[in-house]
Design a protein around this motif. Structure first.
Motif, PDB file in Angstrom:
ATOM      1  N   MET A   1       1.038  -1.202  -0.045  1.00  0.00           N
ATOM      2  CA  MET A   1       0.124   0.066   0.089  1.00  0.00           C
ATOM      3  C   MET A   1       0.827   1.333  -0.048  1.00  0.00           C
ATOM      4  SD  MET A   1      -2.316   0.877   3.088  1.00  0.00           S
ATOM      5  CE  MET A   1      -2.030   2.424   4.302  1.00  0.00           C
ATOM      6  N   SER A   2       0.633   1.950  -0.871  1.00  0.00           N
ATOM      7  CA  SER A   2       1.532   3.196  -1.075  1.00  0.00           C
ATOM      8  C   SER A   2       1.018   4.275   0.103  1.00  0.00           C
ATOM      9  CB  SER A   2       1.315   3.680  -2.283  1.00  0.00           C
ATOM     10  OG  SER A   2       0.530   4.767  -2.594  1.00  0.00           O
ATOM     11  N   LEU A   3       1.817   4.952   0.371  1.00  0.00           N
ATOM     12  CA  LEU A   3       1.709   5.933   1.435  1.00  0.00           C
ATOM     13  C   LEU A   3       1.145   7.331   1.045  1.00  0.00           C
ATOM     14  CD1 LEU A   3       2.820   6.740   4.653  1.00  0.00           C
ATOM     15  CD2 LEU A   3       4.826   7.795   3.319  1.00  0.00           C
ATOM     16  N   ILE A   4       1.283   7.713  -0.147  1.00  0.00           N
ATOM     17  CA  ILE A   4       0.345   8.911  -0.518  1.00  0.00           C
ATOM     18  C   ILE A   4      -0.135   8.643  -1.662  1.00  0.00           C
ATOM     19  CG2 ILE A   4       1.154  11.225  -1.413  1.00  0.00           C
ATOM     20  CD1 ILE A   4       3.755  11.479   0.060  1.00  0.00           C
ATOM     21  N   LYS A   5      -1.444   9.214  -1.593  1.00  0.00           N
ATOM     22  CA  LYS A   5      -2.355   8.912  -2.821  1.00  0.00           C
ATOM     23  C   LYS A   5      -2.075  10.396  -3.754  1.00  0.00           C
ATOM     24  CE  LYS A   5      -6.289   7.534  -4.404  1.00  0.00           C
ATOM     25  NZ  LYS A   5      -6.671   6.175  -4.497  1.00  0.00           N
ATOM     26  N   GLN A   6      -1.519  10.133  -4.803  1.00  0.00           N
ATOM     27  CA  GLN A   6      -1.160  11.008  -5.766  1.00  0.00           C
ATOM     28  C   GLN A   6      -2.475  11.187  -6.677  1.00  0.00           C
ATOM     29  OE1 GLN A   6       1.141  13.468  -5.711  1.00  0.00           O
ATOM     30  NE2 GLN A   6      -0.212  14.544  -7.101  1.00  0.00           N
ATOM     31  N   THR A   7      -3.194  12.074  -6.610  1.00  0.00           N
ATOM     32  CA  THR A   7      -4.666  12.350  -7.212  1.00  0.00           C
ATOM     33  C   THR A   7      -4.314  12.957  -8.532  1.00  0.00           C
ATOM     34  OG1 THR A   7      -5.723  12.730  -5.022  1.00  0.00           O
ATOM     35  CG2 THR A   7      -6.855  13.273  -7.190  1.00  0.00           C
TER      36      THR A   7
ATOM     37  N   GLU B  69       2.380   6.271   9.209  1.00  0.00           N
ATOM     38  CA  GLU B  69       2.469   6.729   7.789  1.00  0.00           C
ATOM     39  C   GLU B  69       2.304   8.180   7.871  1.00  0.00           C
ATOM     40  OE1 GLU B  69       0.293   4.116   8.383  1.00  0.00           O
ATOM     41  OE2 GLU B  69      -0.056   3.150   6.337  1.00  0.00           O
ATOM     42  N   GLU B  72       5.853   9.823   8.286  1.00  0.00           N
ATOM     43  CA  GLU B  72       6.405   9.761   6.778  1.00  0.00           C
ATOM     44  C   GLU B  72       6.244  10.555   5.735  1.00  0.00           C
ATOM     45  OE1 GLU B  72       6.576   5.234   7.060  1.00  0.00           O
ATOM     46  OE2 GLU B  72       7.395   5.811   4.952  1.00  0.00           O
ATOM     47  N   TYR B  73       4.972  10.694   5.832  1.00  0.00           N
ATOM     48  CA  TYR B  73       4.231  11.649   4.630  1.00  0.00           C
ATOM     49  C   TYR B  73       4.590  12.980   4.942  1.00  0.00           C
ATOM     50  CZ  TYR B  73       0.386  14.529   3.003  1.00  0.00           C
ATOM     51  OH  TYR B  73      -0.681  15.318   2.154  1.00  0.00           O
ATOM     52  N   PRO B 224      -1.773  15.772  -3.415  1.00  0.00           N
ATOM     53  CA  PRO B 224      -1.135  14.541  -2.666  1.00  0.00           C
ATOM     54  C   PRO B 224      -1.683  14.372  -1.208  1.00  0.00           C
ATOM     55  CG  PRO B 224       0.765  15.607  -2.680  1.00  0.00           C
ATOM     56  CD  PRO B 224      -0.307  16.395  -3.357  1.00  0.00           C
ATOM     57  N   THR B 225      -2.637  13.205  -0.860  1.00  0.00           N
ATOM     58  CA  THR B 225      -3.214  13.280   0.615  1.00  0.00           C
ATOM     59  C   THR B 225      -2.679  11.930   1.125  1.00  0.00           C
ATOM     60  OG1 THR B 225      -5.029  12.543  -0.728  1.00  0.00           O
ATOM     61  CG2 THR B 225      -4.951  14.689   0.488  1.00  0.00           C
ATOM     62  N   VAL B 226      -2.539  11.681   2.521  1.00  0.00           N
ATOM     63  CA  VAL B 226      -2.274  10.287   3.092  1.00  0.00           C
ATOM     64  C   VAL B 226      -3.283   9.180   2.625  1.00  0.00           C
ATOM     65  CG1 VAL B 226      -1.643   9.191   5.267  1.00  0.00           C
ATOM     66  CG2 VAL B 226      -1.730  11.778   5.145  1.00  0.00           C
ATOM     67  N   SER B 227      -2.804   8.020   2.180  1.00  0.00           N
ATOM     68  CA  SER B 227      -3.698   7.329   1.670  1.00  0.00           C
ATOM     69  C   SER B 227      -4.700   6.254   2.799  1.00  0.00           C
ATOM     70  CB  SER B 227      -3.010   5.856   0.966  1.00  0.00           C
ATOM     71  OG  SER B 227      -1.562   5.892   1.135  1.00  0.00           O
ATOM     72  N   LEU B 228      -4.568   6.986   4.077  1.00  0.00           N
ATOM     73  CA  LEU B 228      -5.438   6.522   5.115  1.00  0.00           C
ATOM     74  C   LEU B 228      -6.772   7.036   4.864  1.00  0.00           C
ATOM     75  CD1 LEU B 228      -3.095   7.275   8.242  1.00  0.00           C
ATOM     76  CD2 LEU B 228      -3.818   4.971   7.358  1.00  0.00           C
ATOM     77  N   TYR B 230      -8.430   6.614   2.373  1.00  0.00           N
ATOM     78  CA  TYR B 230      -9.193   5.832   1.341  1.00  0.00           C
ATOM     79  C   TYR B 230      -9.377   4.564   1.488  1.00  0.00           C
ATOM     80  CZ  TYR B 230      -7.380  10.109  -1.041  1.00  0.00           C
ATOM     81  OH  TYR B 230      -7.189  11.256  -1.402  1.00  0.00           O
ATOM     82  N   GLN B 232      -9.034   0.745   1.325  1.00  0.00           N
ATOM     83  CA  GLN B 232      -7.620  -0.109   0.638  1.00  0.00           C
ATOM     84  C   GLN B 232      -8.233  -1.404   0.514  1.00  0.00           C
ATOM     85  OE1 GLN B 232      -4.738   1.584   0.388  1.00  0.00           O
ATOM     86  NE2 GLN B 232      -5.197   3.453   1.420  1.00  0.00           N
ATOM     87  N   SER B 255     -12.643   4.633  -2.857  1.00  0.00           N
ATOM     88  CA  SER B 255     -11.118   4.500  -2.701  1.00  0.00           C
ATOM     89  C   SER B 255     -10.446   5.321  -3.632  1.00  0.00           C
ATOM     90  CB  SER B 255     -10.974   2.962  -3.291  1.00  0.00           C
ATOM     91  OG  SER B 255     -11.551   2.847  -4.487  1.00  0.00           O
ATOM     92  N   SER B 256     -11.089   6.598  -4.012  1.00  0.00           N
ATOM     93  CA  SER B 256     -10.409   7.648  -4.790  1.00  0.00           C
ATOM     94  C   SER B 256     -11.266   8.864  -4.350  1.00  0.00           C
ATOM     95  CB  SER B 256     -10.736   7.516  -6.311  1.00  0.00           C
ATOM     96  OG  SER B 256     -12.183   7.557  -6.630  1.00  0.00           O
ATOM     97  N   VAL B 257     -10.465  10.122  -4.639  1.00  0.00           N
ATOM     98  CA  VAL B 257     -11.139  11.289  -4.524  1.00  0.00           C
ATOM     99  C   VAL B 257     -12.711  11.209  -4.845  1.00  0.00           C
ATOM    100  CG1 VAL B 257     -10.899  13.764  -4.556  1.00  0.00           C
ATOM    101  CG2 VAL B 257      -8.893  12.493  -4.065  1.00  0.00           C
TER     102      VAL B 257
END
Ligand code: GDP
Lengths: 615, 297
Positions: A1-7, B69, B72-73, B224-228, B230, B232, B255-257
């Motif tokens: 799972m990637s950390l950052i969601k690049q929209t 996370e 890190e982000y 870019p946003t933290v995947s938390l 969305y 998963q 699972s997406s914006v």
């Protein structure tokens, strides 16, 4: 799972949104009208209305729409979607945000805050009680706040048996009042908030009324079109340069108030009158826009490196210029805890500039109920008055009827915004003539392609004006020569200019025959203006200039600063006794000129004028 | 020719204007970055305001219980955007295990210690601040201990009750006290930027934004946003991010914006508070007003 969601960047669907404000005398039915609008447009959480009604029935108290709004507030306190200070509802045409101004005592402050963001207003008047003090006060404030679209709701028609005469009577009187304060109501609507007549449905109880319902009327309001056809105005918020990050753009940033601007336009900044051409319109994370329009927080780069600062207003050459003055005639509304009084220093903020100001005259205080005038020499809380202010420095502005946005200001008292005002006229002040010359001069200035920055780098110094003054007997010239020599020996480009150098040549036409130096010389102001003009040329050439003159006053220093760019760097008073009201930076005793000169040199180095290391 | 601005354009410009006003008026200015969606949008708006740069430090209050996370982000974006990144924390409470997860106190009390206290003291410069060395990417104790007089905060009016009474520029006095009843008026793009010595001002550029606006802007700008945030694949996502012992995800397939926007606009969440996954809110009946009066964000 990637950390950052690049929209991925994507277009988004958006509906039009309009802000409206609802005002009126207490208990005339603001909450009721809002509650009705929410209920009849299905904008309430499911079952909410029934729940509140049921609650009232159980506690045997009559149902009120205000309870509904309170219940929504309670929920909101628990974090559920509806925002009480802002109620949302939508029609087929667009979304609405009603800015409710809570509180009774603090109502006016909140109302002004809400109304200033609104594009239209609903003003509620109780049919039974009629026009009250706050019906007129709020109407007046709406006009000062620049809200043009006002629907007047004559509410509680059920209490007057839906009588047309009552309605017509209020309509006639209130329209006359509005006319006096310079606004025209968009329309009048007879309603009963409580029973829902003419809110979202046409009322069968008032067959004599053929106009729109409140909801239809809202949809007919124009979304504030962008004032693109007015002269361009952008108060400068800042000039940004982030060279430490390797970015060499010098960007003039601000929010466009009116008009439009594009690359290639010639811009003129006021009050300085400096001009240049727009090279690029800047942005971030978007393609370069073709133009910047009202409402846009934007920025642009210029062809020339002219020196401008926050507070100036950018305009486009060829369009109407700004006005400049130090004395303005205004209409003010006062919200402060303490009265607005004379002989006290306030701050006036207009656009992005902030200037100290004093109230010099209260022309009249208006009685909110009947618009009669009172003669007073202060303005009390919640009063509206015509006032004249004296400003410490030049400001650029427009009259409110020429451009509402650049024709209004707020007044700061004791760190708080305590009032607002619109500028209705300007008074010629003693610098008007000098300033007109300067603005014209800057407009017509033949610019060299070698800019000030380039010269500064070459000469290792910034152009600077040192003014030495003192009483007649003090040896100002001796000190000036010593300063000149010291700086020259250190490698600076420096020049001593005494007022005498100007009087016999430049001023030959106005030279008084007897005493040139006398403070009573009728042409003294003009002598000093011309001295300033000569100084300005030498400063533009990059010089450090040492100027001497007898007993300069604070006003005269002000006038020199009006003339030269940049303003003086330091004023030195020579001698023990200070005989004028001048505000000096350094006071020196007569005598040891070497020591005195090195004090001045140290000051220049501290002020960042000299880059050469001191020898 | 542009003849209209969209709702998002208008929100964006107003926020940018406010951030620039803050920058011009406060010498010691910082922006709080909680790593969540709102303050990340705000960080983006700062980059808009200054054409890709952020000319003031970003301050993060690290409770040490943030989902890993998030840290890190934070550091990744800090390096990428060349941010002046600062964090502070309640080292004493963490060392002495005086926290809720250690079983020492209630959630609310824990929030007070790890967030409110840490924030107050980090802003005031009375506790250690750690600043990222831009060359090495490593945090070092910051020698600057001057208090911040202007603090940009990403609160939205639609989030909870108490916040809707806020102003864009909201003064706090010496004790961080906040007088809800007596807020100065704000109009004509003029804000409270003058203040008595010893006071400081909170600046709220996002006050007019709603949750949906935030997501639409993230979509429009590609932030870019933290995947938390969305889903998963397990049918859950975080709607609001906090410390892991006190934050739980909501049921959601988004699972997406675009799917989050759809979910919000469908109204299926409209009776669930955005912060419902934040356990501490439930202990504080006053809609955070009590915590916030004390200086909580
Ligand atoms: N009969 C009648 N009463 C009304 C109407 N509109 C409001 N009221 C009553 O007037 C009182 C004040 O109304 P409210 O909406 O709270 O006034 P606000 O102070 O302007 O918000 C309440 O008791 C309402 O029920 C109406 O159209 N008809």
């Amino acid at each position: 799972m990637s950390l950052i969601k690049q929209t991925e960047k994507a277009d988004v669907k958006q509906r039009e949104v309009m802000n409206i404000v609802i005002v009126g005398h207490v208990d005339h039915g603001k909450s009721t009208v809002i509650g009705r609008l929410l209920a009849d447009t299905d904008s309430l959480p499911k079952g909410k209305l029934d729940q509140v009604r049921e609650n009232c029935r159980r506690n045997s108290k009559p149902f009120e729409y205000a309870f509904l709004l309170d219940a929504l507030k309670d929920e909101q306190a628990q974090g559920i979607t509806i925002d009480a200070a802002r109620c949302f509802f939508k029609t087929k045409k667009r979304n609405y945000i009603i800015l409710d101004a809570p509180g009774h005592i603090e109502f006016l402050k909140n109302m002004v805050t809400g109304a200033a963001n609104a594009e239209a207003a609903l003003l509620v008047i109780d049919a039974q009680e009629g026009i009250m003090e706050n019906s007129t006060r709020h109407g007046y404030l709406l006009s000062m706040l620049g809200i043009k679209q006002v629907a007047v709701l004559v509410n509680k028609m059920d209490l007057v048996e839906y009588n047309q005469e009552v309605y017509e009577d209020i309509k006639k009187n209130y329209a006359t009042f509005l006319e006096k304060v310079g606004i025209q109501a968009t329309c009048f609507i007879p309603v009963s908030g409580f029973h829902g007549d003419n809110i979202t449905r046409h009322s069968e109880n008032m067959p004599w009324y053929g106009g729109d319902t409140v909801l239809d009327r809202l949809d007919l309001f124009h979304s504030a079109g962008l004032p693109v056809d007015m002269p361009f105005r952008m108060p400068v918020q800042g000039v940004y340069k982030f060279t430490q990050d390797g970015d060499y753009r010098r960007i003039v940033a601000g929010t466009v108030e009116t008009g439009r601007i594009k690359a290639g336009d010639t811009v003129v900044f006021y009050p300085s009158g400096k001009k240049s051409k727009v090279k690029t319109i800047e942005t971030f994370n978007a393609p370069e826009p073709d133009e910047a329009v009202p409402g846009m927080a934007t920025g642009f780069t210029l062809e020339d490196q002219i020196y401008i600062t926050r507070g100036e207003i950018a305009t486009v050459s060829g369009e109407a210029p700004c006005r400049i003055s130090r004395k303005i005639v205004t209409n003010v509304f006062w919200l402060g805890k303490h009265d607005l009084v004379k002989d006290k220093e306030y701050l006036i903020k207009i656009g992005t500039s902030k200037i100290s100001a004093t109230l010099i005259e209260v022309v009249k205080v208006m009685n909110a109920s009947d618009l009669s005038n009172e003669a007073k020499d202060y303005v009390g809380r919640h009063e509206v008055a015509e006032c004249i202010f004296d400003l410490k420095k030049d400001i650029a502005f427009d009259l409110n009827n020429e451009n509402p946005v650049t024709g209004r200001f707020v007044i700061i008292d004791d760190y708080e915004i305590a009032g607002g005002g619109i500028i209705v006229d300007q008074v010629k002040d003693k610098y008007s003539r000098v300033r007109d010359y300067v603005v014209m001069r800057n407009l017509k200035w033949e610019k060299s392609i070698i800019g000030r920055d380039l010269r500064s780098v070459r000469y290792k110094q910034k152009p600077a004006l040192v003014i030495i003054t003192g009483d007649e007997a003090s040896d100002k010239k001796e000190l000036a020569r010593e300063v000149e020599k010291l700086l020259f020996d250190n490698g600076e480009y420096v020049y001593f200019l005494g007022i005498g150098n100007v009087v016999y040549g430049v001023d030959a036409d106005i030279r008084a025959t007897q005493s040139d130096k006398s403070l009573k010389d009728p042409n003294r102001q003009e002598h000093i203006r011309r001295l300033g003009e000569v100084a300005n040329v030498l400063l533009d050439a990059g010089m450090i200039l040492v100027v001497t003159a007898v007993e300069l006053t604070a006003d005269e220093i002000d006038m020199i600063d009006t003339t030269v760019v940049p303003p003086h760097i330091c004023v030195v008073w020579l001698g023990d006794k200070v005989t004028t009201d001048v505000k000096y930076d350094i006071k020196l005793a007569e005598g040891d000129y070497k020591k005195n000169a090195s004090i001045i040199r140290k000051h220049l180095s501290e002020r960042g004028v000299i880059f050469n290391p001191l020898l | 020719m542009i003849n209209q601005l969209t709702h998002l354009d208008r929100l964006e410009s107003k926020s940018v204007h406010i951030i620039r006003e803050a920058y011009s008026n406060f010498k010691n200015l910082c922006m709080l970055w909680s790593i969540g969606k709102d303050s990340t949008v705000m960080l983006w708006l700062a980059r808009k305001a200054f054409f890709g740069h952020v000319p003031f430090p970003l301050v993060h209050v690290d409770t040490a219980y943030k989902i890993p996370e998030m840290i890190e982000y934070r550091d990744r974006l800090a390096r990428e955007y060349k941010l002046d990144m600062i964090y502070g924390q309640n080292e004493e409470a963490l060392r002495d295990k005086k926290t809720f997860p250690d079983g020492d106190c209630s959630r609310i009390e824990c929030c007070k210690r790890l967030k409110t206290e840490a924030l107050k003291n980090t802003l005031a410069g009375t506790w250690k601040r750690y600043r990222m060395n831009k060359e090495t990417g490593i945090y070092e104790v910051d020698s600057n201990t001057e208090p911040y007089t202007g603090v940009i905060v990403g609160v939205r009016a639609d989030e909870e009750g108490s916040r809707s009474k806020e102003r864009y520029f909201s003064p706090r006095d010496r004790n961080n006290d906040w007088d809800v009843g007596d807020q100065p008026p704000e109009f004509w793009n003029q804000y409270k930027t003058d203040f008595a010595p010893g006071t400081h001002v909170r600046i709220h550029p996002l006050l007019d934004w709603t949750e949906v606006d935030i997501w639409k802007y993230i979509q429009r700008e590609g932030i870019p946003t933290v995947s938390l945030y969305y889903n998963q694949g397990d049918g859950k996502r975080y709607r609001s991010l906090g410390c892991y012992p006190c934050t739980s995800p909501i049921q959601s397939q988004a699972s997406s914006v675009a799917e989050i926007i759809e979910e919000l606009e469908s109204g299926i969440l409209s009776n669930i508070a955005e912060r419902s996954g934040r356990e501490q809110d439930k202990e504080d009946g006053g809609g955070l007003e009590d915590l916030r009066k004390d200086g909580y964000m």
